[in-house]
Each structure stands twice: as structure tokens, then as C-alpha cells.
Design an enzyme around this catalytic site. Structure first.
Site, mmCIF file in Angstrom:
data_model
loop_
_atom_site.group_PDB
_atom_site.id
_atom_site.type_symbol
_atom_site.label_atom_id
_atom_site.label_comp_id
_atom_site.label_asym_id
_atom_site.label_seq_id
_atom_site.Cartn_x
_atom_site.Cartn_y
_atom_site.Cartn_z
ATOM 1 N N GLN A 169 55.055 -50.205 -6.722
ATOM 2 C CA GLN A 169 54.466 -51.554 -6.763
ATOM 3 C C GLN A 169 52.965 -51.527 -7.059
ATOM 4 O O GLN A 169 52.420 -52.497 -7.583
ATOM 5 C CB GLN A 169 54.706 -52.288 -5.444
ATOM 6 C CG GLN A 169 56.149 -52.708 -5.219
ATOM 7 C CD GLN A 169 56.662 -53.648 -6.304
ATOM 8 O OE1 GLN A 169 55.934 -54.481 -6.844
ATOM 9 N NE2 GLN A 169 57.917 -53.493 -6.668
ATOM 10 N N HIS A 200 51.401 -49.526 -9.239
ATOM 11 C CA HIS A 200 51.308 -49.532 -10.707
ATOM 12 C C HIS A 200 51.725 -50.900 -11.254
ATOM 13 O O HIS A 200 51.119 -51.430 -12.184
ATOM 14 C CB HIS A 200 52.248 -48.486 -11.311
ATOM 15 C CG HIS A 200 51.969 -47.072 -10.887
ATOM 16 N ND1 HIS A 200 52.808 -46.363 -10.087
ATOM 17 C CD2 HIS A 200 50.933 -46.247 -11.161
ATOM 18 C CE1 HIS A 200 52.332 -45.148 -9.888
ATOM 19 N NE2 HIS A 200 51.175 -45.050 -10.523
ATOM 20 N N ASP A 216 42.113 -45.492 -5.943
ATOM 21 C CA ASP A 216 41.414 -44.287 -6.361
ATOM 22 C C ASP A 216 39.956 -44.674 -6.629
ATOM 23 O O ASP A 216 39.520 -44.787 -7.776
ATOM 24 C CB ASP A 216 42.084 -43.703 -7.605
ATOM 25 C CG ASP A 216 43.527 -43.332 -7.310
ATOM 26 O OD1 ASP A 216 43.744 -42.262 -6.739
ATOM 27 O OD2 ASP A 216 44.436 -44.143 -7.595
#
Ligand code: AMP
Length: 534
Positions: free
Chosen positions: A53, A55, A175
Site C-alpha cells: 500500500q 507504493h 525513506d
């Protein structure tokens, strides 16, 4: 959906789709008349596959903003160290294709390392040109534990950016170090790509979704949720006034040490843009963490931001957004971010400088050099004083001349881009009320309070009819107004790109039968409830 595995096929596909986009939409970037957002041709989401989910949230965002969405699936050997999980990294090609298809992706590009010109094995002596981000950004956080990681990321992304030449590329805040490095890469190499940061998608427990979560047992998964709960402890302390890095970090450590199997690799507080270590938070800081559970390495972060809240009000045309936004701003002592007046101010300056309205290059230069300021004004008719290059233009920007030229200026993508950037810069300080059709979804996706203001077609037609009669304009029948509004709504919400959409975290205020002051009161009430939750 096309599946492309070679550079040659990708190039061919891109040429074709750019051509088709141009034919279908000759004016791309197609500008939304009323909002600050413009649609672009190609959106790129780069992944290593094993889609989840997280991505999919990037893909959904790209789908909204672009005519064509390309997803890359490539497990990049350059970013794995010799003892890392390159070989065993989960590869789930068929499931990924299905998810992309369902998400409306136009093409997947999944090359082999050989085809994209990358050696299979990462080693000291890589025989290709590489991109090395500034060392200050790669020596800390994950870079300390995974040397070569960001060089590998920067190299492959530069290749993908050059191949696809997207208008926008989407990356997860999860990230955080990677995101800051990519933003820097794009700025330093003058790549004409807008990097869109998307919020971290989490499980109900708070655990950030990651392809590596599947290495965890169900008990480890429960334990891993402590990373987020620990950061939330620090966040609560931050809201209560704690600003020192050492105190905030100690709180996270204490919480994590309570879960015996979680082995902390690092916990640091850094500036989210420069990644420099912070001793205290002035405006914002990124609290970033990495830990191991058994052999699985997990990372996460949260942004701690000391800013006044932003209220984003979106909704269909004619729902009363600008009146309500002005009133809400006035009552709460916030600034009404009158985006329309920014476009007017630039138009005023263009006219004052005697520039031709068609000279987009000169205007692009001007808009990037001028200084616009909005300050509060006690006059509720004009609640914002507008300044450009130190001239108070609050009155002048309402002239007929400016009014007649402003839409041509606002249609220029360089102007839009510069002003949205400016708005987002102001957003860093917060304390704003802004309205439009994608303020909460695009301009300020991290706004604390998001309102979707709406009303039925018949109600909006009635309101418009009484506006017309108040302004002494010729009467238009209700049926005709309803038809117009319904048609406009349909267009707005069915556009392939940037359709009018309620942000997932917005509350809907249905204003049928409500007075302006009731609507305003409801929003203020919601604002106060939200604040008390912090
Ligand atoms: P990866 O496949 O792990 O290289 O990730 C591809 C993209 O998805 C990167 O931009 C990640 O930051 C983003 N991403 C991964 N996990 C999440 C998540 N939980 N929420 C939002 N974005 C994510």
C-alpha cells in the site's frame, strides 16, 4: 498496461505517449483555472517491486497528477552491500503487475541490470559512471551502516530520470534520507523534475509498510511497532515544548529498550532538508531511526514541526470557499492565503515593467526574482495586504487592466510553479487558511486541518442566482444554472488528471441550508477539536 523490459522499448513507448498526450492535450501542462496545480504529462514511481500500500499510495498520487504513469520495478544491485539481501530481496512480479494494472498504471519498466547498463554485482570497482551525493548527506543515518547505498540510489535514479524524463517523480517520506538526497540531486543537476514527497503509509499498529516486513514473524511485527510508538512519545514531548535533541532521543531510546528484541542501530535528529544533525529544533526536525529485529533491518522517521496549523479548504466551485476561508482566518487570527492576489500581483508587476504578456521567458525570470508578501489587514473586504517588491499593491491589483490579464499570466506554468513553491514556503511557518480545489491534496498535503466544503447542485444554483440579482445582473433560470454547475462538477471530478477529490483525511462539510456563519462556526469548532488532540 504495457510491460517494458528494455531501454529500446521504453524509449519507443515514451515517444509515442508524449506524442499522443500532446495531441489529446495540446496545452500540457494543462492548468486548472482556479487552483494552483497544473497537470503534467508523465509521472514516475520508482520501486524495487514487492508492491504494498505504500507504493500504491505513490502510484495513486501520480495517477491523479499526470496523463501517463510509469512505474519502474528494478532491484538495484548498486545499492546493496556485499552481505546484504540483494539475492533474497522479495521478487513478486506477477502480483506487482496485477496491482499496477488495478491502480491504472500505463506502463511498467522492469529492465534487467544488463539491459540498463548496471553490473550484476556491487563491488569497489564499478566500471560505470556514478553519481555521488554530497558527503555530508550520505555519511550519517543509513549511510553510516550501508556505505555505497546512496551512491547506488543516486546513480540508478539519475539513469531512470534521464530515460523516462518525467515531469514529476514520487517518493515516500518513509525513506527520509533518500528523499532529501534526491531533492538535492535534482536541484544540483538542474533536472527539470518535480519531486513529490508522499506520506508514510503504516499498518494499524503504526509499523511503516515495507517490503522487508515480510521477513518478520508475527511476533516480531508486533515488536517492530515500537519504533513508531517510541517516536510518538518524542512527538508528544515536542508538542509539550521539549526542543533538545538529547532529551527527545532519550525518550525514544527508553521506550525502545522496553522491547528486548529490538536492536537500535541509530536514532538521530536532523534537518530534513540538509540532513545536518540538530541540537535543538528551531522550525522542523526529522527524527530518524533504524533498528534490527533478528536479521531484518527496519527504518522509519517522523517530522517534528513547530508551526501554526494550516487549514486547507477544498471543494467544488460555488460552495462558498473563499468567503468562508476569509472569515475563518479572521476569527482565528490566521493569514488568509489569497492565492488569487498573488497572481494579480505578478500581473501588476509585468504590466508595470512594460513586458509583453506573451514573453513567458521574461515573465519566468521576473516571477522567480520578485518578492511577494501577504500581511494581515483589518479591513474584512480586503483581509490581506499584498506587497510585491515592497510596493503595497492591495488596491492596484483590483484594476480592470490587471483583471483582464491575470488569467493569461496564471496560465503560464513557470508562474504557477514559482507561486506554488512560494505558497509552500510560507506553509513552513503555518498559520494559514487556503482554499481551492487541491490545496489539501497537492499544495499542503500535510495540512493539519482539511475541509471539503460542498453543497448540492440546486443549493449552489440558488446561491449563484441570488448573487447575480444582488449584483444587478440579468436573471438566469435556476435550471440553466443547475445544468452549468452539474456539468462543471462532472468535468472537475472526471478529469484523468487532478480530478477534484476529497483528501482522505479531510472532513466533509455539507453546507445545504447552513448560513455562512454556521459553516464558519463548524470549521472553527473542528479546528479547536483538532488542536486539543495534539
Ligand atoms: P522501494 O520499493 O522500497 O525502493 O520503495 C519505492 C518507493 O516507495 C520509495 O519512494 C519509498 O520511499 C516508497 N515507500 C516505501 N514504503 C513506503 C511507505 N510505507 N509509505 C510510503 N511510501 C513508501
Amino acid at each position: 498496461m504495457r510491460l517494458l523490459t528494455t531501454v529500446a522499448a521504453l524509449r519507443c513507448y515514451l515517444t509515442k505517449c508524449r506524442w499522443e498526450n500532446k495531441l489529446l492535450y495540446p496545452d500540457t501542462p494543462v492548468l486548472d483555472e482556479q487552483t494552483n496545480w497544473f497537470k503534467t504529462s508523465i509521472g514516475l514511481v520508482t520501486t524495487m517491486g514487492n508492491l504494498h500500500q505504500g507504493h500504491l499510495s505513490l502510484i495513486a498520487r501520480a495517477r491523479r497528477d499526470n496523463l501517463t504513469v510509469i512505474v519502474t520495478i528494478f532491484v538495484n544491485p548498486l545499492q546493496f552491500g556485499p552481505h546484504e539481501d540483494y539475492q533474497s530481496y522479495p521478487r513478486t512480479w506477477e502480483a506487482d503487475c496485477l496491482l499496477c494494472e488495478q491502480a491504472g498504471v500505463d506502463a511498467i519498466f522492469a529492465p534487467t541490470p544488463e539491459n540498463i547498463g548496471v553490473p550484476q554485482q556491487n563491488s569497489q570497482e564499478i566500471p560505470i559512471t556514478q553519481v555521488i551525493p554530497p558527503s555530508a548527506m550520505i555519511v550519517g543515518l543509513c549511510g553510516r551502516f550501508r556505505p555505497g547505498l546512496f551512491q547506488g540510489v543516486a546513480t540508478i535514479l539519475t539513469k531512470l530520470f534521464n530515460l523516462v524524463q518525467p515531469d514529476r517523480a514520487y517518493f515516500g517520506q518513509k525513506d527520509g534520507q533518500q528523499l532529501a538526497i534526491i531533492q538535492r540531486l535534482v536541484a544540483d543537476l538542474n533536472l527539470p523534475i518535480e519531486i513529490i514527497a508522499c506520506p508514510t503509509v503504516r499498518e494499524a499498529s503504526g509499523l511503516a509498510l515495507s517490503s522487508r516486513n515480510q521477513y518478520l514473524t508475527s511476533i516480531e511485527k508486533e515488536q517492530a511497532a515500537v519504533l513508531f510508538t517510541a517516536m510518538r512519545v518524542a512527538e508528544a514531548a515536542f508538542r509539550a515544548g521539549v526542543r533538545h535533541s538529547s532529551e527527545l532521543i532519550a525518550l525514544v531510546q527508553q521506550r525502545i529498550f522496553m522491547v528486548s528484541h529490538v536492536c537500535l542501530e541509530y536514532i538521530e535528529l536532523v534537518d530534513p532538508t540538509t540532513l545536518m544533525s540538530l541540537e535543538t529544533i528551531q522550525e522542523e526536525g526529522m527524527l530518524a531511526i533504524a533498528a534490527r529485529l533478528g536479521s531484518t533491518r527496519l527504518i522509519d522517521n517522523i517530522i517534528l514541526r513547530d508551526r501554526q496549523p494550516i487549514i486547507a479548504i477544498d471543494g467544488p466551485a460555488g460552495a462558498g470557499k473563499s468567503t468562508v476561508a476569509r472569515l475563518v482566518a479572521d476569527r482565528l487570527g490566521l493569514i488568509y492565503l489569497d492565492t488569487g492576489s498573488m497572481y494579480r500581483a505578478v500581473t501588476w508587476l509585468v504590466l508595470k515593467e512594460g513586458m509583453s504578456i506573451d514573453d513567458e521567458c521574461a515573465i519566468a525570470e521576473l516571477v522567480n526574482q520578485c518578492k511577494i508578501e501577504l500581511t494581515q489587514n483589518p479591513d474584512l473586504q480586503h483581509p490581506v495586504k499584498v506587497w510585491i517588491d515592497n510596493h503595497d499593491v492591495t488596491q492596484d491589483i483590483r484594476s480592470l487592466e490587471v483583471t483582464s490579464q491575470v488569467s493569461a499570466i496564471a496560465a503560464q506554468s513557470a508562474v504557477r510553479r514559482a507561486l506554488v513553491k512560494q505558497q509552500q514556503n510560507w506553509g513552513k511557518r503555518g498559520g494559514l487558511v487556503a482554499e481551492g480545489r487541491d490545496i489539501g491534496t497537492h499544495v499542503f498535503p500535510d495540512a493539519e486541518i482539511k475541509i471539503f466544503l460542498t453543497a448540492s447542485v440546486s443549493e449552489r444554483a440558488r446561491r449563484r442566482q441570488s448573487d447575480f440579482s444582488r449584483q444587478g445582473q440579468p436573471e438566469v433560470s435556476l435550471e440553466e444554472l443547475e445544468r452549468d454547475i452539474a456539468e462543471r462538477d462532472w468535468k472537475d471530478s472526471h478529469r484523468k488528471v487532478s480530478p477534484l477529490q476529497k483528501a482522505a483525511d479531510a472532513i466533509e462539510v455539507q453546507t445545504d441550508g447552513m448560513s455562512i456563519s454556521e459553516v464558519t462556526a463548524q470549521i472553527i469548532d473542528h479546528y479547536q477539536q483538532c488542536l486539543s488532540r495534539y
